[in-house]
Motif scaffolding. Sequence first.
Motif, mmCIF file in Angstrom:
data_model
loop_
_atom_site.group_PDB
_atom_site.id
_atom_site.type_symbol
_atom_site.label_atom_id
_atom_site.label_comp_id
_atom_site.label_asym_id
_atom_site.label_seq_id
_atom_site.Cartn_x
_atom_site.Cartn_y
_atom_site.Cartn_z
ATOM 1 N N SER A 101 -4.538 -0.575 -13.683
ATOM 2 C CA SER A 101 -3.204 -0.804 -14.267
ATOM 3 C C SER A 101 -3.292 -1.331 -15.686
ATOM 4 O O SER A 101 -2.479 -0.978 -16.549
ATOM 5 C CB SER A 101 -2.417 -1.842 -13.469
ATOM 6 O OG SER A 101 -2.430 -1.569 -12.117
ATOM 7 N N GLY A 141 -1.229 1.238 -10.670
ATOM 8 C CA GLY A 141 -0.094 1.165 -11.572
ATOM 9 C C GLY A 141 1.259 1.206 -10.888
ATOM 10 O O GLY A 141 2.275 0.950 -11.526
ATOM 11 N N GLU A 185 -3.646 3.503 -3.269
ATOM 12 C CA GLU A 185 -3.481 2.927 -1.939
ATOM 13 C C GLU A 185 -2.013 3.055 -1.540
ATOM 14 O O GLU A 185 -1.123 2.983 -2.392
ATOM 15 C CB GLU A 185 -3.905 1.458 -1.936
ATOM 16 C CG GLU A 185 -3.883 0.872 -0.530
ATOM 17 C CD GLU A 185 -4.684 -0.428 -0.392
ATOM 18 O OE1 GLU A 185 -5.036 -1.029 -1.423
ATOM 19 O OE2 GLU A 185 -4.945 -0.821 0.765
ATOM 20 N N ASP A 238 0.451 1.341 -0.698
ATOM 21 C CA ASP A 238 0.803 -0.077 -0.675
ATOM 22 C C ASP A 238 2.058 -0.394 0.131
ATOM 23 O O ASP A 238 2.227 -1.514 0.595
ATOM 24 C CB ASP A 238 1.016 -0.578 -2.115
ATOM 25 C CG ASP A 238 -0.271 -0.618 -2.911
ATOM 26 O OD1 ASP A 238 -1.241 -1.216 -2.435
ATOM 27 O OD2 ASP A 238 -0.309 -0.042 -4.018
ATOM 28 N N ASN A 242 -8.251 -1.202 -6.368
ATOM 29 C CA ASN A 242 -8.596 0.218 -6.298
ATOM 30 C C ASN A 242 -10.067 0.490 -6.593
ATOM 31 O O ASN A 242 -10.500 1.631 -6.498
ATOM 32 C CB ASN A 242 -7.697 1.021 -7.241
ATOM 33 C CG ASN A 242 -6.354 1.350 -6.580
ATOM 34 O OD1 ASN A 242 -6.096 0.926 -5.457
ATOM 35 N ND2 ASN A 242 -5.519 2.100 -7.276
ATOM 36 N N SER A 263 -6.689 -6.444 -10.788
ATOM 37 C CA SER A 263 -6.879 -7.197 -9.556
ATOM 38 C C SER A 263 -8.346 -7.214 -9.144
ATOM 39 O O SER A 263 -8.766 -8.052 -8.372
ATOM 40 C CB SER A 263 -5.996 -6.637 -8.447
ATOM 41 O OG SER A 263 -6.009 -5.245 -8.500
HETATM 42 N N1 GLU Z 1 -2.589 -0.095 -5.655
HETATM 43 C C1 GLU Z 1 -2.143 -1.002 -6.666
HETATM 44 C C2 GLU Z 1 -1.108 -0.342 -7.564
HETATM 45 O O1 GLU Z 1 -1.052 0.828 -7.697
HETATM 46 C C3 GLU Z 1 -3.224 -1.495 -7.595
HETATM 47 C C4 GLU Z 1 -4.494 -1.999 -7.055
HETATM 48 C C5 GLU Z 1 -5.421 -2.408 -8.217
HETATM 49 O O2 GLU Z 1 -4.921 -2.935 -9.209
HETATM 50 O O3 GLU Z 1 -6.619 -2.187 -8.150
HETATM 51 O O4 GLU Z 1 -0.331 -0.986 -8.199
#
Ligand code: GLU
Length: 378
Positions: A19, A58, A143, A145, A157, A221
């Motif tokens: 992100s 993102g 993912e 989420d 991720n 993250s």
């Molecule tokens: N799956 C989360 C998203 O798309 C992000 C996970 C990560 O920042 O690695 O916002």
Amino acid sequence: MAAVNLVAAARRLVIKVGSSILIDPETGRADEAWLNAFASDVARLRQRGQQVVVVSSGSIALGRVRLGLHRRRRLSLPEKQAAAAAGQNLLMRAWEQAFEPYGLSCAQILLTREDTEIRRRWLNARATIDTLLGLGVAPVINENDTVVTEEIRYGDNDRLAARVAQMTGADLLVLLSDVDGVYTSDPRRDPAARRLEVIEALTPEIEAMAGGANAEAGVGSGGMATKLIAARIAQHAGCATLITLGERPSPIEAIEDGAPCTFIAPAVSPAAAYKSWIAGTLAPQGSLTVDPGAAAALKRGASLLPAGIRAVEGRFEKGDAVLVLDAAGHEIARGLCRYDAADAAKIVGLKSAAIEAVLGYSAGPTVIHADDLALTGP
Ligand code: GLU
């Protein structure tokens, strides 16, 4: 192999975009200029015949702006899930728009941890990704989420991308990060910190370097600690990992031009890793007894066809591991069966062309494909 050649030699790359790279901090929207340059990177790889899977974060970052939650410092899990739901389509729109000028199509795949761990789902996801790549489409994976709870989500991720690399038999995992590699200590605090060029083995010393203050290096993250966990997953799956700075435009081209990065070597080849997983990790749920002609063909690397099978035993589902026994009952191989036990029994001894007429469908001419077969006999 130098990182430069590694990119050129890779057959299938999984590239993780975080992100912090994809989102413009000023506007909270996808950074179009960066995405366009990245799309040109993907187009170049594809032109050379290389396959690219993108793992993109993102959704939460985009969705929280869309839902007016961006001023909150912390979001609850339901708020994060709502943000992911609202942001995922914005994320895909950004990818679509970036790819379009290059004539590239993308396809969204949302995975949970279970999809990468439960074999049947894993096989389905793998088949879909293979089909998309065969059609020249770039899968963009995140993912899922909105449906996962805190305890069962990857949350970062980096690890998801490593599992995707494992699942798809990729030979190169690229983690685009906000640091240009793995350092001996946190480069923001320690001027003597040194970047490691190549890591052959992920020793406790190296893990210690990525731990402590360095664990959180980067604003995404996943800090350096999760990157090394990801690299370890990839390593055992026979996939090399490159960790490099993602912010620069066309980061893959930059690696090929010699930009700094850290390369983590694979421990085995992807095919060998996959076969040792089939042979060593999965509990066989049944067996197929084959005739001498089929046994000899399997040893030469062929797939198992229904014509060579004499008997089916056990209760197994499509995708389960089974033993392959010779006529004397000795184990010669283990493999993933493309038909469940009941259907396999119905096609014993038949020509592959008859499968559809007997079962009303066909899952392909092979009962165990050579790619999913590990020889285990003497
Ligand atoms: N799956 C989360 C998203 O798309 C992000 C996970 C990560 O920042 O690695 O916002």
